[in-house]
Structure formats: C-alpha cells, structure tokens
Design an enzyme around this catalytic site. Sequence first.
Site, PDB file in Angstrom:
ATOM      1  N   ARG A  21      -3.716  21.977 -13.359  1.00 34.77           N
ATOM      2  CA  ARG A  21      -2.730  21.142 -13.731  1.00 34.77           C
ATOM      3  C   ARG A  21      -2.853  20.736 -15.198  1.00 34.77           C
ATOM      4  NH1 ARG A  21      -0.053  16.207 -10.080  1.00 34.77           N
ATOM      5  NH2 ARG A  21       1.002  15.473 -11.612  1.00 34.77           N
ATOM      6  N   ARG A  53       0.876  -1.408   0.137  1.00 34.23           N
ATOM      7  CA  ARG A  53       0.198   0.017  -0.142  1.00 34.23           C
ATOM      8  C   ARG A  53       0.867   1.317   0.046  1.00 34.23           C
ATOM      9  NH1 ARG A  53      -2.917  -3.314   3.669  1.00 34.23           N
ATOM     10  NH2 ARG A  53      -4.746  -4.121   2.486  1.00 34.23           N
ATOM     11  N   LYS A  82       7.127  23.313 -13.941  1.00 35.27           N
ATOM     12  CA  LYS A  82       5.998  22.137 -13.813  1.00 35.27           C
ATOM     13  C   LYS A  82       5.813  22.095 -12.288  1.00 35.27           C
ATOM     14  CE  LYS A  82       4.480  17.639 -14.484  1.00 35.27           C
ATOM     15  NZ  LYS A  82       4.786  16.303 -15.225  1.00 35.27           N
ATOM     16  N   LYS A  85       2.786  11.431 -10.739  1.00 38.64           N
ATOM     17  CA  LYS A  85       1.863  10.712 -11.912  1.00 38.64           C
ATOM     18  C   LYS A  85       2.829   9.480 -12.083  1.00 38.64           C
ATOM     19  CE  LYS A  85      -1.029  12.748 -14.696  1.00 38.64           C
ATOM     20  NZ  LYS A  85      -1.444  13.749 -15.697  1.00 38.64           N
ATOM     21  N   HIS A 119      -1.261  17.546 -25.675  1.00 45.58           N
ATOM     22  CA  HIS A 119      -1.329  16.351 -25.409  1.00 45.58           C
ATOM     23  C   HIS A 119      -2.362  15.547 -26.155  1.00 45.58           C
ATOM     24  CE1 HIS A 119       2.374  17.090 -23.290  1.00 45.58           C
ATOM     25  NE2 HIS A 119       2.259  15.773 -22.577  1.00 45.58           N
ATOM     26  N   GLU A 159       9.183  18.798 -24.365  1.00 43.93           N
ATOM     27  CA  GLU A 159       8.433  19.190 -23.052  1.00 43.93           C
ATOM     28  C   GLU A 159       9.140  20.155 -22.500  1.00 43.93           C
ATOM     29  OE1 GLU A 159       5.665  17.461 -21.882  1.00 43.93           O
ATOM     30  OE2 GLU A 159       5.755  15.622 -22.398  1.00 43.93           O
ATOM     31  N   HIS A 206       7.194  10.351 -27.791  1.00 42.41           N
ATOM     32  CA  HIS A 206       5.952  11.177 -27.087  1.00 42.41           C
ATOM     33  C   HIS A 206       6.330  12.810 -27.441  1.00 42.41           C
ATOM     34  CE1 HIS A 206       3.246  12.384 -24.244  1.00 42.41           C
ATOM     35  NE2 HIS A 206       3.862  13.064 -23.345  1.00 42.41           N
ATOM     36  N   GLU A 230      -4.596  17.116 -10.040  1.00 39.79           N
ATOM     37  CA  GLU A 230      -5.309  17.425 -11.296  1.00 39.79           C
ATOM     38  C   GLU A 230      -6.647  17.698 -11.199  1.00 39.79           C
ATOM     39  OE1 GLU A 230      -4.167  14.294 -13.863  1.00 39.79           O
ATOM     40  OE2 GLU A 230      -3.657  15.907 -15.533  1.00 39.79           O
ATOM     41  N   ASN A 259      -1.071  19.701 -20.308  1.00 38.05           N
ATOM     42  CA  ASN A 259      -1.327  19.122 -21.271  1.00 38.05           C
ATOM     43  C   ASN A 259      -1.541  19.602 -22.617  1.00 38.05           C
ATOM     44  OD1 ASN A 259      -1.684  16.372 -19.471  1.00 38.05           O
ATOM     45  ND2 ASN A 259      -3.610  17.123 -19.069  1.00 38.05           N
ATOM     46  N   HIS A 304      -1.655  12.499 -27.781  1.00 37.32           N
ATOM     47  CA  HIS A 304      -1.892  11.208 -27.301  1.00 37.32           C
ATOM     48  C   HIS A 304      -2.835  10.362 -28.570  1.00 37.32           C
ATOM     49  CE1 HIS A 304      -1.452  11.911 -22.853  1.00 37.32           C
ATOM     50  NE2 HIS A 304      -0.306  11.370 -23.423  1.00 37.32           N
TER      51      HIS A 304
END
Lengths: 368, 368
Positions: free
Chosen positions: B242, B123, B228, B144, B249, B186, B266, B238, B246, B253
């Site tokens: 936040r 956990r 960032k 993330k 993106h 990025e 990417h 998020e 993106n 994506h």
Amino acid sequence: MRTVHVDLGERSYPIYIGSGLLPQAGAYLIKHGLSAKSPHLIVTDDKVAPHHLDVLKSSLEEAGFRLVVSVVKSGEGSKSLQVFEEVMTSAIQGGLDRNSSVIALGGGVVGDLAGFVAATYMRGIAFIQMPTTILAHDSSVGGKVAVNHPLAKNMIGAFHQPEFVLYDLNTLMTLPPREVSAGLAEMVKHGLIRDAAFAYWCKDHAADLLALDLDALGYGLERGVAIKADVVSQDEREGGLRAILNLGHTIGHAIEAVAGYGEFLHGEAISIGMAGSALLAEALGRGGELHKETTAMLKALNLPVVLPDHLSEDDLMAAMMHDKKFKENTMVFIVPDAIGAVSIVKDIPQQLVRDILKQLRKGGETHV
Amino acid sequence: MRTVHVDLGERSYPIYIGSGLLPQAGAYLIKHGLSAKSPHLIVTDDKVAPHHLDVLKSSLEEAGFRLVVSVVKSGEGSKSLQVFEEVMTSAIQGGLDRNSSVIALGGGVVGDLAGFVAATYMRGIAFIQMPTTILAHDSSVGGKVAVNHPLAKNMIGAFHQPEFVLYDLNTLMTLPPREVSAGLAEMVKHGLIRDAAFAYWCKDHAADLLALDLDALGYGLERGVAIKADVVSQDEREGGLRAILNLGHTIGHAIEAVAGYGEFLHGEAISIGMAGSALLAEALGRGGELHKETTAMLKALNLPVVLPDHLSEDDLMAAMMHDKKFKENTMVFIVPDAIGAVSIVKDIPQQLVRDILKQLRKGGETHV
C-alpha cells in the site's frame, strides 16, 4: 505461572498471570518480537508509578528498550480527550513509530486510555497491558478501549487487542481493601454468567481472596479471565453474546452516573446491579432463590447489595435510557436463569425496572 | 452509472459513480440495510452545505430517515481533536446508537473527520462517504481516517471502511479550477504507479478533464478508484504494498508542512513531489525520460512541478524526518521504475534527497 490464551484468530494473545512477572517484562517484550530500535511508551498514573514504574523501566532498559513515560493523574478524570491528547503529544515528541508499542501499567482507567492511544496513534500500533488491579482482569481481556465524552462514559473508543497481558500478582498486594472487593465483583460476575461452580468457589474462598492469598488470587483471576476470553472469542465486536458480560452493568452504570463518578467504585455499583438483576429474574419467573444466593456471594466479598436512598428512581431511569446498550429505545437486560447462566432479554417494560429499583432499595425484602 | 467493488472480505464495499446520485441517497441507504429507526449524522462543511446539503437531506428524509447535521468550517483546521469532540457532541445529543451511521458529505477533510467519528463513536458505527471533490476519489477508498495533532498531520486515526461510497459527479461541477487540477494529481498518480496507459490517457484527455466533461470524469474516477481499490485490497492495513500509493507524498507532505497548510493544495504539493520522485528515479539509474514524461503529464493538468524558492532544504529535510512513513530513522521513498510502475526503496541516503530538492527547485534542469 498460569497462561490463558485469548483465541481471536490472527489477533489472539496470551495473558500471563503470576508473581514477580514485572521484573521480567523486558524478556516478554523480546519474546513477543517488539523492536528495540523503536521507542516504547509507558502510560501509568501517579498512584501506580511510585510502586511499580521503576521496576518496569529497569527491566525494559536492561533488555535494551528505549522508553517514553507518560504519568497521568489517577482516576476516571484521566479518561478524557484532553489527557488523551497530552499522551499523544508525549508519543509524538518521543518519536514513536509504527514498530513502537504503548504499555499500560495500571488499572482500568490507564488501560482504557493507553489502549485508545495505541488504537489510534498512526492508525494503530502495538498495545501491551500490565494490570495492577483485580478489576483490570476484566478490562484487560476483550480489547475494548475508550475515553469518556463529557456527556457519556466510554463513548469514544475502539476495539484494539493487546499483544499480550502481563499480570503480576505482586502489584495487587498494595491495593486497599475496598478496591480488592470491588475487583472481586467482576470475578464473581464471570462465575454468575457462565460457571456456577466458580461462583460458589469465589464465595467459599472469599476470606482467602480478600486476604490476597496468592494461590486463591491466581486461580480466581485465571478462571475469571478464561471465562471472559471464551465469551469474547465467540463475539469479538460485541454483536450479541458478549452482552452477557454486562450482567449488573445497566443498573450499575446508572448508579455510577447518578452518584457522580467517585462515590461508588465500579465493582460496587455493579454488585448492586447484579443484586437487581437477580430480583428482575425472580420477577420474570426464574425459579430458585436467585437473589438470596447472589447476594450471599456478594456479601461474602464485602460488596454492597442495596440501592442507597439518595439515588432517585427518576434519575436512574433517565441514566439508563442514555446507556449505549439500548438500541432504538428498547430496554435490554442481562437476566440470570440460574447461578452460572444468563439470558439476554429484550423489551423489558420500564415500569418493571422501576419496581425492581424500589425493591433493590430495600435490599430485595419486599419481594419475599 | 459505474460501480467499483473494493474487495476486503467481510469489509468489502461498492463505490457508485455517476451523475444525479445524491437525490437518490435515501434509496442507497435502504439498499444497504441502514435502519430508519436510528438517527443518522451528516457531517459536512460550510462551503459544501449551501450547494448540496438540502438535496441530501430531502432524499434521506423522504426515505424515512431521521437526521442530525453537523456543519464544520471548511478547511484543514477542522481535522482537529476540538472539532472532533464537537461532532461527537452532536452525535450524542442527537441520540445516535449502534445502528446509526455517519455520512460524510464533502471532500477529504470532511471524510477524514467524519470517518474518525464513525470509527470511534461507541467503538465504531457505520460510515458512508459522499465525496464532493475529485481529490476525494483517493481518500474515499481504503478506509484511512484521521484527525491532525498540532505536532503532526493525520497522527490520530484508524482504519474504518465505509458501507458504500456515493460519488455524484454533479457535485464536482462547482469546483474551482485550482481544486480540479489538484484532484487530478491523485488521478494521474494512480496511473503512474500501476497503469501506464491510464497515465497517458489522463494526459491526452487533460482538456476534457479540466473542463469537467462527465464522460471523461466518470471514466477517470472509475479507473483511479479501481487502481486504488486493487492496491488496498492486497494490503488493507498498510503493511507493505500500500505504500506505493504514497508516490510523491514524502516530498509533498514536507512541502505542505513547511509552507503551512493552505499555501499549497494537497494535489499541488504531491505534483511537485512526483516530479521529485522522477528525478530521484533517474539519479538511481532508472532509464527513460521519467522526469520529462511525468512533468509533461502534470503540466497538462495545470499542476506545478517546480519547488518554490522560499521553502528551504533544511526545513523540508526536517519535515521529512518527522514523516510517519519513516521507520526507525531510515528513509523510504516510492521510486518510479517506468511510467506505470514503482518500487518501494529503503535506505535512500539523505544527501541524495537534498540533491534532488536542489534539482527540483530548478525544475529538474540541472540533471539534464
């Protein structure tokens, strides 16, 4: 209806306990602000579904919610990464988004599995618990969710608190007697760790509890849940105090692991474990007749208190050493100080634990 | 050495950026209070391991740490539940406990995979990032972590902040030129969303950056990471702001998904996406020569800005509708207001997005 608040700051949530709550589930989702624009996923198992799924679906659909349903096989085997991936597939195919929720309708296995899906789907969405066993009064408080790894139980998981818990006592009426007793083991445990009066209440009302009397069940679950909530709110991430909830669990988990999951219900295994903890307490010089008092309570609830012969000490010791509650090879036990009070004791010698297992096999008689 | 602090309350952590940090890794683990009594797991891939694993192992072992190593195959394919379970097996067999940590030595794939292991092992245990790509300056900030589901990227994950990030610039010296450019995409993105001067700085120092000049890289990564970190510290989970990270993106994506992972890096995909966002901004009436300015920056860094012919609009639109950034079927885009400033715009008409894709295929020429 009884309501217990679990106080965890911005992650606080209520537990609603009462009869006939499931047919009102839709109203509870609305009350808690869940979006009818997003689909919601019900996770349940093939033993619970025939009794309660239609009632839940009707209530939610009448309230305007779109549903995705994932029915897994009943039993510990469903707490696997394989079943986890299958439920994730249902969630994705059903179009769940960040405003969706995962609703666990079932016992501890369904709660742990569905909760881990909720904790990790899109990095975490809302989770709602609708327990259908007495045992789940324990697992539905505290936010511990997990699946098993083939090498170790509950090894892959998270802390993820539900939005709310809806505990419909009517779902408990179809439980087989053995599961009732096993569930009551966690209830009396909550008395043993923090509330002597409640522990004795469980013993005195054992007949009512075993007969599923609604008043007795309602009070017992409210008190059990409240004690757990109080402990969890002081130590959400299991940094210290929360360990006291593991009374009986070190030996109990070892029994489950060595016997193979299925021979003992979790509550039965921890019942034997709590009898063992009482013996350990006496060996460490804790006064009173802890073992006699504790086992009298457990026996009143039709729970086992003797370690069966076919579980070897070597195997149990090995299983305990793998238990994730051991930090850096020291052995930690939760030891009763008296009925209603426990301590976390570190550095328990392994030989002493072996001796306790020997006594426990004879029902504690050798120490008298 | 440069240090950027990511301010997240009790989950705050530093990012150390400099040359020659990896051989000092042991001292950093000690400085951050990690226990030498517990084993620690290094997760890396088969492309990074030959270059950097021995250096890291030596440093940690000399500092007294016991290590378990899991080397996965390089590439996006390792962000699967299968590889996740294999790494979990290594962790369990290696005896990791709650005082152990998971150390990610590699790029974004290794960081996401190892981070999800750290987030869910027992956990949640400590996580340490040691990025070896420029792109990872992005993924190493913000916590993330995720693996992919066969039906959708990054669908199974968590937020789990590292204890610290150790960014040794020397590990970047062996990167192939295409990966350097993709990583810089990025970096310039961070300028485009929050800091016009930094975006122009990236363009003006493109030659130095592409040549892996240590001063330019050190400054660029520090600034990129700081922007960032600033955004993440205002919106850890998020919930709103936040999303500006993106930029590019949504289309990016979709390009990755339709082309199949592997054809585009990417950073290349989001470079085309950022060119598309600039076109979208102009279509929505944002002034200036956003597309011309943006693509000049991207082209200076040897990045693509034109949508290739073989990716069909229908496929891209379908992929975008599956993107988890869409809530309840509305389309959300991050749209530039100017160089260095963006807005989150909801309810973008699907037809407009189709038009943008058409323009993007022609390099934006049709709109001039």
